[in-house]
Enzyme design. Structure first.
Site, PDB file in Angstrom:
ATOM      1  N   ARG A  27     163.216  61.669 134.059  1.00  0.00           N
ATOM      2  CA  ARG A  27     163.885  63.578 133.920  1.00  0.00           C
ATOM      3  C   ARG A  27     164.434  63.567 135.460  1.00  0.00           C
ATOM      4  O   ARG A  27     165.445  64.390 135.308  1.00  0.00           O
ATOM      5  CB  ARG A  27     163.203  64.038 133.256  1.00  0.00           C
ATOM      6  CG  ARG A  27     162.895  63.372 132.375  1.00  0.00           C
ATOM      7  CD  ARG A  27     162.468  64.516 130.704  1.00  0.00           C
ATOM      8  NE  ARG A  27     163.033  65.740 130.903  1.00  0.00           N
ATOM      9  CZ  ARG A  27     163.597  66.355 129.491  1.00  0.00           C
ATOM     10  NH1 ARG A  27     163.024  65.379 128.677  1.00  0.00           N
ATOM     11  NH2 ARG A  27     163.917  67.618 129.552  1.00  0.00           N
ATOM     12  N   TRP A  74     162.596  70.526 138.601  1.00  0.00           N
ATOM     13  CA  TRP A  74     163.566  70.752 139.162  1.00  0.00           C
ATOM     14  C   TRP A  74     164.245  71.697 139.340  1.00  0.00           C
ATOM     15  O   TRP A  74     164.625  72.438 138.789  1.00  0.00           O
ATOM     16  CB  TRP A  74     164.086  70.043 138.695  1.00  0.00           C
ATOM     17  CG  TRP A  74     165.760  68.855 138.860  1.00  0.00           C
ATOM     18  CD1 TRP A  74     166.192  67.866 139.764  1.00  0.00           C
ATOM     19  CD2 TRP A  74     167.056  69.612 138.634  1.00  0.00           C
ATOM     20  NE1 TRP A  74     167.153  67.770 140.025  1.00  0.00           N
ATOM     21  CE2 TRP A  74     168.039  68.448 139.684  1.00  0.00           C
ATOM     22  CE3 TRP A  74     167.657  70.903 138.511  1.00  0.00           C
ATOM     23  CZ2 TRP A  74     169.155  69.007 139.784  1.00  0.00           C
ATOM     24  CZ3 TRP A  74     168.908  70.917 138.876  1.00  0.00           C
ATOM     25  CH2 TRP A  74     169.900  70.212 139.348  1.00  0.00           C
ATOM     26  N   ASN A  98     161.443  75.063 130.608  1.00  0.00           N
ATOM     27  CA  ASN A  98     162.592  74.736 131.398  1.00  0.00           C
ATOM     28  C   ASN A  98     164.159  75.738 131.005  1.00  0.00           C
ATOM     29  O   ASN A  98     163.885  75.298 129.801  1.00  0.00           O
ATOM     30  CB  ASN A  98     163.019  73.360 130.140  1.00  0.00           C
ATOM     31  CG  ASN A  98     161.864  71.887 130.882  1.00  0.00           C
ATOM     32  OD1 ASN A  98     160.509  72.423 131.797  1.00  0.00           O
ATOM     33  ND2 ASN A  98     161.870  71.202 130.119  1.00  0.00           N
ATOM     34  N   GLY A  99     165.061  75.715 132.117  1.00  0.00           N
ATOM     35  CA  GLY A  99     166.197  76.196 131.508  1.00  0.00           C
ATOM     36  C   GLY A  99     166.239  77.615 132.501  1.00  0.00           C
ATOM     37  O   GLY A  99     165.556  76.976 133.737  1.00  0.00           O
ATOM     38  N   GLU A 476     183.065  54.951 138.210  1.00  0.00           N
ATOM     39  CA  GLU A 476     181.930  54.371 137.927  1.00  0.00           C
ATOM     40  C   GLU A 476     181.062  54.323 138.855  1.00  0.00           C
ATOM     41  O   GLU A 476     179.832  54.398 139.583  1.00  0.00           O
ATOM     42  CB  GLU A 476     181.476  54.036 136.499  1.00  0.00           C
ATOM     43  CG  GLU A 476     180.515  53.494 136.205  1.00  0.00           C
ATOM     44  CD  GLU A 476     178.638  54.472 136.110  1.00  0.00           C
ATOM     45  OE1 GLU A 476     177.468  53.912 135.548  1.00  0.00           O
ATOM     46  OE2 GLU A 476     179.473  55.662 135.534  1.00  0.00           O
ATOM     47  N   LYS A 480     178.053  56.000 140.682  1.00  0.00           N
ATOM     48  CA  LYS A 480     176.264  54.681 140.587  1.00  0.00           C
ATOM     49  C   LYS A 480     176.030  54.690 142.072  1.00  0.00           C
ATOM     50  O   LYS A 480     175.151  54.660 143.080  1.00  0.00           O
ATOM     51  CB  LYS A 480     176.196  53.829 140.483  1.00  0.00           C
ATOM     52  CG  LYS A 480     175.941  53.409 138.948  1.00  0.00           C
ATOM     53  CD  LYS A 480     175.435  53.731 138.224  1.00  0.00           C
ATOM     54  CE  LYS A 480     175.096  54.106 136.666  1.00  0.00           C
ATOM     55  NZ  LYS A 480     175.829  55.964 136.601  1.00  0.00           N
ATOM     56  N   HIS A 499     198.863  57.243 148.413  1.00  0.00           N
ATOM     57  CA  HIS A 499     199.086  58.603 148.182  1.00  0.00           C
ATOM     58  C   HIS A 499     197.875  59.612 149.436  1.00  0.00           C
ATOM     59  O   HIS A 499     198.185  60.933 148.257  1.00  0.00           O
ATOM     60  CB  HIS A 499     199.856  59.112 146.608  1.00  0.00           C
ATOM     61  CG  HIS A 499     200.533  58.800 146.434  1.00  0.00           C
ATOM     62  ND1 HIS A 499     202.175  58.631 146.475  1.00  0.00           N
ATOM     63  CD2 HIS A 499     200.890  57.502 144.479  1.00  0.00           C
ATOM     64  CE1 HIS A 499     202.845  57.631 145.850  1.00  0.00           C
ATOM     65  NE2 HIS A 499     202.163  57.076 145.359  1.00  0.00           N
TER      66      HIS A 499
END
Length: 604
Positions: A27, A74, A98-99, A476, A480, A499
Site C-alpha cells: 500500500r 503514508w 487511516n484518513g 500510461e 509508469k 503545437h
C-alpha cells in the site's frame, strides 16, 4: 494507503502484527509501529522507514502482550519521522488511523487550552488526545471513543486500545475501509482482507459510519445512529501465493509475467462457448444516451482508452473525468446517463466520493478488482476484473484486466445498440480469445527491452507519443516510467507534438512512439519523422509490418505481434510496463514501493 492491523489473540501479538503489516507493505508507507497491552500496561514501538527497521527495534527492545494494534503510515500531516509515526499514544489510550481529520487544528487548539499538548505534527494525535480528555472526565473506553469519533470531521478508519483493558479494541470506519476477522478465541482487525489472510478466512466489512467493539468472544457493531447492526460474515478466498514474489526479483515483475494467466481467467468469466456473458444488472445500452467515466491515475487512462472503444463500437458519447475534479464541477446528468467508475482497490477515496456524488442521479456501474470493496458494494452493478492481488504500487495486470473488461462492456454496448451485428460480435469475441497468447509473445521481448531501458536510464526526460487509442497508452507509459524510475516523462497525442512539445526535442530526449500498423499508422510515422529530423532518438514500438515500413533512422525498435486495432492498447501496455520496469531496475530505484506513492489512495 496507510495500513491498519489489530489482534486480540492467545499468543504474543507483536510478531503477528509485524507479519500482518508486511502483507500491507504494497500500500506504500514511510514509517511503521505497533502498540500492545501487557499486564494491563500500554506500550508501543515505532520506527522510520521500512518494516525491517521496526523488526530490528523489536529485537533489541521487545514488546510483550497478546492484544495490539499496528500501522504503516503514508505521510499526510507532518513529515515522515518517529514522532509522527503511528500508533499515537496519549496517556492511557493509543490509536491508529487511516484518513484525514479535517478539523484537527480547531480540536488541537481546544485541547491545548485544556492542557493536552500535542507532541507531533499529525492530525491523528488529536484523536488520541481527545480520547484521553474524555477518559479523564471519567468516561468508559467505549463512551470516550464514541464521544471522540462524534467530534471528528473528515475520513477515517480507526482502532483504539486502552491501558488496563487487554480484551478490547474499538474500531470505527468513515470513508476508509476496515474489516473485522474471526478466529478461534481470537479476533482481528485489518484495513483490508490481505492483512488478515494468514489469520482467518472469515471477514466482516464495516459499512460507512459503523463502530465496532471487539473482544476475544466476538464483535458488537453499531451504526452511526447508535443502532445495533448485523453485518454479514463472509468467507473469503485469499491466495497467499499472490503476496509472494514466486521467484521474481520484484512483485511488479511477477505481476507483469502473470498477465497471460489473469487475462485468460478474466476471459473465462466473460466469454462462454464463444459468446459474451456479462453479469445481470448491466443496463441495456439501447436506453443509454450518455456515459460518464471516472477514475484516477492508471484507471483514468483505461477509461480514456475505453472512450475510443465505446464511441466507435456503440456510438455513445463518453466523457472521461479525473475523479478528484469530477464532483467539483457538478456536471449535468440526464435520466439516461450511465456513470462508470474504475478502481483497482475499490476504495480510492476520490473515486468513491465521485460515485456518491451522482449515486441518486445516474445508473452506477463499477469496474473493480475487489468485489467486497466500497465502490463495488455501492454500485448498481459491478464488473470484477479478476486480476488477483496486485502488490506492486505501479499497476500492471490490473490495468490490462481493466481494459479487457471495458472492451467487453463496449462490445456489449455495440450489440445492444445494433451497431455491432452478430457476425461482427462473434469475430470480436473470437479475437479476445487470442489475447493471452499475444501477451505471452510480447513478454518474450523482455530481454531486448531491458537493453533499450539501460540506455533510457541515462535520460532526464522522455516523451511518449501515440495516436487514437495509443494516445492514452502513451500517457500510461509515461506515468509508469516516472512512477518507478523517477525520470520525468510525458505522454502526448502525436499530432499535438508540433503545437508545443516539439520544442523539447534534442538528442538527449528519447521519444517512445507507440505505433501499431493500424489506420493511424501513417500519421504517427509522419510525426515520428518530425522528431528524427530534429535529432530526436526514437524508440519505435510497432508490429512486423510497421517495422518494415518505418524503422529506418530509429534508435531502437520493439516488435509486437500483429493484433487487431481494438486489442492493440491491451497488448502494447506490456512493452510500456517492461520499459518502465527495466529502466527502474537499471537506475536501482525501489520498484515495488516507489517513494511518495501509495497503492490504495484512501484520502482525498
Amino acid at each position: 494507503m496507510c495500513g491498519i492491523v489489530g489482534i486480540l489473540g492467545q499468543h504474543q501479538a507483536a510478531p503477528t502484527l509485524v507479519e500482518a503489516l508486511k502483507r500491507l507493505e504494497y500500500r506504500g508507507y514511510d514509517s511503521a509501529g505497533i502498540a500492545t497491552i501487557n499486564d494491563g500496561t500500554l506500550d508501543r514501538r515505532r520506527a522510520l522507514g521500512k518494516l525491517v527497521n521496526l523488526s530490528d527495534l523489536l529485537t533489541h527492545n521487545p514488546l510483550a502482550g497478546k492484544v495490539g494494534i499496528g500501522h504503516t503510515r503514508w505521510a499526510t500531516h507532518g513529515a515522515p519521522s518517529v514522532e509522527n509515526a503511528h500508533p499515537h499514544k496519549s496517556g492511557p489510550v493509543a490509536v491508529v488511523h487511516n484518513g484525514i481529520i479535517e478539523n484537527f487544528k480547531e480540536l488541537r487548539t481546544e485541547l491545548a487550552q485544556a492542557g493536552y499538548a500535542a507532541e507531533s505534527e499529525t492530525d491523528t494525535e488529536t484523536i488520541s488526545l481527545l480520547a484521553q480528555s474524555y477518559l479523564a472526565q471519567g468516561l468508559a473506553p467505549r463512551d470516550a471513543a464514541e464521544q471522540t469519533i462524534a467530534r471528528l470531521e473528515g475520513a477515517f478508519a480507526l482502532a483504539f486500545i486502552f491501558d488496563g483493558h487487554d480484551d478490547l479494541i474499538i474500531a470505527a470506519r468513515k470513508g476508509s475501509p476496515l474489516a473485522v476477522g474471526y478466529g478461534d478465541g481470537e479476533m482481528y482487525l485489518g484495513s483490508d482482507a490481505i492483512a488478515l489472510g494468514n489469520l482467518t478466512d472469515r471477514i466482516t466489512y464495516l459499512e460507512e459510519g459503523d463502530r465496532a467493539l471487539l473482544t476475544r468472544a466476538g464483535v458488537e457493531i453499531w451504526d452511526a445512529e447508535g443502532r445495533a447492526a448485523n453485518r454479514e460474515v463472509r468467507t473469503i478466498q485469499i491466495d497467499t501465493a499472490q503476496v509472494d514474489k514466486d521467484g521474481h526479483k520484484h512483485f511488479m515483475a511477477k505481476e507483469i509475467a502473470e498477465q497471460p494467466s489473469v487475462l485468460a481467467n478474466a476471459l473465462s468469466h466473460y466469454v462462454e462457448d464463444g459468446a459474451l456473458v456479462l453479469p445481470g444488472g448491466v443496463p441495456d445500452f439501447a436506453g443509454i444516451d450518455r456515459i460518464i467515466m471516472v477514475a484516477c491515475g492508471t484507471g483514468f487512462y483505461a477509461c480514456q482508452t475505453a472512450k475510443y472503444w465505446m464511441e466507435t463500437l456503440a456510438g455513445i458519447p463518453v466523457e472521461v473525468d479525473v475523479a478528484s475534479e469530477f464532483r467539483y464541477r457538478d456536471a449535468p446528468i440526464g435520466p439516461n446517463t450511465l456513470a462508470i467508475f474504475v478502481s483497482q482497490s475499490g476504495e480510492t477515496a476520490d473515486t468513491l466520493a465521485a460515485l456518491r456524488h451522482v449515486a441518486t442521479r445516474a445508473q452506477i456501474l463499477s469496474v473493480v478488482n475487489v468485489p467486497e470493496s466500497s465502490i463495488a458494494r455501492e454500485s448498481d452493478v459491478f464488473l470484477p476484473i479478476y486480476a488477483g492481488a496486485e502488490i506492486g504500487v505501479a499497476s500492471t495486470k490490473a490495468f490490462t484486466c481493466q481494459l479487457l473488461v471495458l472492451l467487453a462492456l463496449s462490445l456489449r454496448a455495440g450489440a445492444d445498440r445494433k451497431s455491432v451485428d452478430a457476425a461482427q460480435l462473434s469475430e470480436h469475441v473470437a479475437s479476445l480469445a487470442t489475447l493471452p497468447g499475444l501477451i505471452s509473445h510480447a513478454l518474450s521481448s523482455s530481454d531486448q527491452i531491458a537493453e533499450t531501458a539501460a540506455k533510457l536510464a541515462e535520460a532526464r526526460d522522455i516523451l511518449f507519443l501515440g495516436r487514437g487509442s495509443m494516445y492514452p497508452l502513451a500517457m500510461e507509459g509515461a506515468l509508469k516510467l516516472k512512477e518507478i524510475s523517477y525520470i520525468h516523462a510525458e505522454g502526448y497525442a502525436s499530432g499535438e507534438l508540433k503545437h508545443g512539445p516539439i520544442a523539447l526535442i534534442d538528442p538527449n530526449v528519447p521519444v517512445i512512439v507507440m505505433a501499431p500498423m493500424t489506420g493511424m499508422f501513417e500519421k504517427t510515422v509522419s510525426n515520428m519523422q518530425e522528431v528524427m529530423a530534429r535529432g530526436g532518438q526514437v524508440v519505435l514500438v510497432t508490429d512486423r509490418k510497421g517495422r518494415a515500413a518505418a524503422s529506418d533512422g530509429t534508435w531502437a525498435v520493439i516488435e509486437m505481434p500483429d493484433a487487431s486495432e481494438f486489442l492493440a492498447p491491451i497488448l502494447y501496455a506490456v512493452p510500456a510496463q517492461l520499459l518502465a520496469y527495466h529502466t527502474a531496475v537499471a537506475k536501482g530505484t525501489d520498484v515495488d514501493q516507489p517513494r511518495n506513492l501509495a497503492k490504495s489512495v484512501t484520502v482525498e
